[in-house]
Design a protein around this motif. Structure first.
Motif, mmCIF file in Angstrom:
data_model
loop_
_atom_site.group_PDB
_atom_site.id
_atom_site.type_symbol
_atom_site.label_atom_id
_atom_site.label_comp_id
_atom_site.label_asym_id
_atom_site.label_seq_id
_atom_site.Cartn_x
_atom_site.Cartn_y
_atom_site.Cartn_z
ATOM 1 N N LYS A 19 1.140 -1.048 -0.437
ATOM 2 C CA LYS A 19 -0.084 0.235 0.298
ATOM 3 C C LYS A 19 0.773 1.568 -0.021
ATOM 4 N N LYS A 20 2.150 1.043 1.022
ATOM 5 C CA LYS A 20 2.617 2.351 0.934
ATOM 6 C C LYS A 20 3.589 2.143 -0.674
ATOM 7 N N LYS B 236 2.943 1.489 -3.591
ATOM 8 C CA LYS B 236 0.771 2.092 -4.479
ATOM 9 C C LYS B 236 0.867 3.760 -4.386
ATOM 10 N N ASN B 237 1.217 4.151 -3.199
ATOM 11 C CA ASN B 237 1.142 5.440 -2.685
ATOM 12 C C ASN B 237 2.434 6.665 -3.200
ATOM 13 N N ASP C 67 2.543 9.630 -6.174
ATOM 14 C CA ASP C 67 2.268 10.669 -5.894
ATOM 15 C C ASP C 67 3.453 11.035 -7.194
#
Length: 81
Positions: free
Chosen positions: A23-24, A26-27, A31
């Motif tokens: 998840k991190k 993907k973020n 960004d």
């Protein structure tokens, strides 16, 4: 000691995924993508017009900000009595 093979990169990728989580990552990817897109758009817009032009969005933003912010106090203008 040559270059890294595909197996080295796969092991590094697995370790990074275990440390940060998907998840991190993907973020971070989202960004980074939006930052690159914003940079490209800025380069397109910045190369054709002058940002100090009267009709430019930057000057309109300053003008609109000055109109809406009536509670601004000039700190240097105040004197202690």
């Amino acid at each position: 000691m040559g270059s890294f093979s595909i197996w080295h990169w796969l092991i590094v990728l697995v370790i990074v995924m275990m440390v940060f989580g998907t998840k991190k990552l993907k973020n971070i990817g989202g960004d980074l993508g939006s930052a690159v897109k914003g940079f490209k758009d800025g380069m397109k817009d910045g190369g054709t017009t002058d940002s100090a032009a009267p009709g430019s969005p930057a000057s309109q933003q300053v003008t609109n900000h000055a109109k809406t912010d009536s509670n601004t106090v000039d700190v240097e203008a105040k004197t202690k009595s």
